[in-house]
Design an enzyme around this catalytic site. Structure first.
Site, PDB file in Angstrom:
ATOM      1  N   VAL A  44       0.834  -1.207   0.000  1.00 26.91           N
ATOM      2  CA  VAL A  44       0.000   0.000   0.000  1.00 26.91           C
ATOM      3  C   VAL A  44       0.865   1.252   0.000  1.00 26.91           C
ATOM      4  CG1 VAL A  44      -1.768   1.301   1.245  1.00 26.91           C
ATOM      5  CG2 VAL A  44      -1.910  -1.184   1.149  1.00 26.91           C
ATOM      6  N   CYS A  45       1.886   1.254   0.843  1.00 27.27           N
ATOM      7  CA  CYS A  45       2.788   2.409   0.933  1.00 27.27           C
ATOM      8  C   CYS A  45       3.508   2.664  -0.386  1.00 27.27           C
ATOM      9  CB  CYS A  45       3.825   2.184   2.028  1.00 27.27           C
ATOM     10  SG  CYS A  45       3.135   1.885   3.659  1.00 27.27           S
ATOM     11  N   THR A  46       3.858   1.614  -1.081  1.00 26.78           N
ATOM     12  CA  THR A  46       4.531   1.770  -2.366  1.00 26.78           C
ATOM     13  C   THR A  46       3.652   2.546  -3.336  1.00 26.78           C
ATOM     14  OG1 THR A  46       5.767  -0.286  -2.040  1.00 26.78           O
ATOM     15  CG2 THR A  46       5.564   0.518  -4.298  1.00 26.78           C
ATOM     16  N   LEU A  49       3.371   6.411  -2.105  1.00 22.95           N
ATOM     17  CA  LEU A  49       4.538   7.263  -2.333  1.00 22.95           C
ATOM     18  C   LEU A  49       4.717   7.557  -3.814  1.00 22.95           C
ATOM     19  CD1 LEU A  49       7.044   5.809   0.277  1.00 22.95           C
ATOM     20  CD2 LEU A  49       5.639   7.847   0.443  1.00 22.95           C
TER      21      LEU A  49
END
Length: 210
Positions: A44-46, A49
């Site tokens: 999810v963070c990928t 960002l």
């Protein structure tokens, strides 16, 4: 202690992918989006960002600096950035705080022990040039953020600061805004000579020009 709207955003000094950052000094005369992600090399963070990097011109148009954070070290952030660019098509173009000692995470209450005591939740803070917290949103680790909504909220904050109005439900740039009920009818007519719609004495709508 939970940070509240209108409070001075706490200052800090912390390592980042762009070197050591002294937050208030780094902020300068800009608005800021400070946002945390639970952990490097997570799916999810990928996507998040990559999206923040893609929106660079949108941030710049609003005089907004963005800065990410997790409790991973600088070296981990830097290794992860190549994955983000390869999978999302946009290189990370903003600093990411390496909050390995959790100094900033604790200062901004980004770690919620009953959710996960080892990582940060998805916190978002919008901070104005006076270093005041103007908006905060907290998402669970499993839910990716809607950065279109964050941009919309910044548009609302900047517009309402400038004109002393409010924005109604689902407002987007160019839509009508709400005249303050504190303004008398004569004062409203003087301030908005283009005219406005009165639905109720307390609900008056006006479309702002350029």
């Amino acid at each position: 202690m939970t940070l509240q709207l209108g409070q001075l955003a706490p200052d800090f000094e912390q390592e980042s992918t762009h070197g050591k950052i002294r937050f208030h000094e780094w902020l300068g005369n800009s608005w800021c989006v400070l946002f945390s992600h639970p952990k490097d090399f997570t799916p999810v963070c990928t996507t998040e960002l990559g999206e923040v990097a893609r929106l660079r011109k949108q941030w710049e148009a609003r005089n907004v600096k963005v800065i990410g954070l997790s409790v991973d070290p600088v070296e981990s952030h830097q290794e992860w950035e190549s994955d983000i660019e390869a999978t999302q098509g946009h290189a990370v173009n903003f600093p990411m705080l390496a909050d390995a000692d959790q100094k900033v995470s604790q200062l901004y209450n980004m770690i919620h022990p009953e959710c996960d005591p080892t990582v940060t939740v998805r916190s978002v803070f919008v901070i104005d040039p006076a270093r005041r917290i103007r908006l905060s949103i907290t998402y669970p680790p499993s839910t990716g953020r809607n950065f279109s909504e964050i941009l919309r909220s910044i548009d609302s904050l900047q517009l309402t600061d400038k004109y002393g109005v409010s924005t109604p439900v689902n407002w987007t740039e160019g839509n009508e805004v709400i005249i303050s009920p504190k303004l008398t009818e004569d004062a409203a007519k003087a301030k908005f000579p283009q005219g406005f719609r009165t639905l109720r004495p307390y609900l008056r709508l006006v479309r702002l020009g350029d």
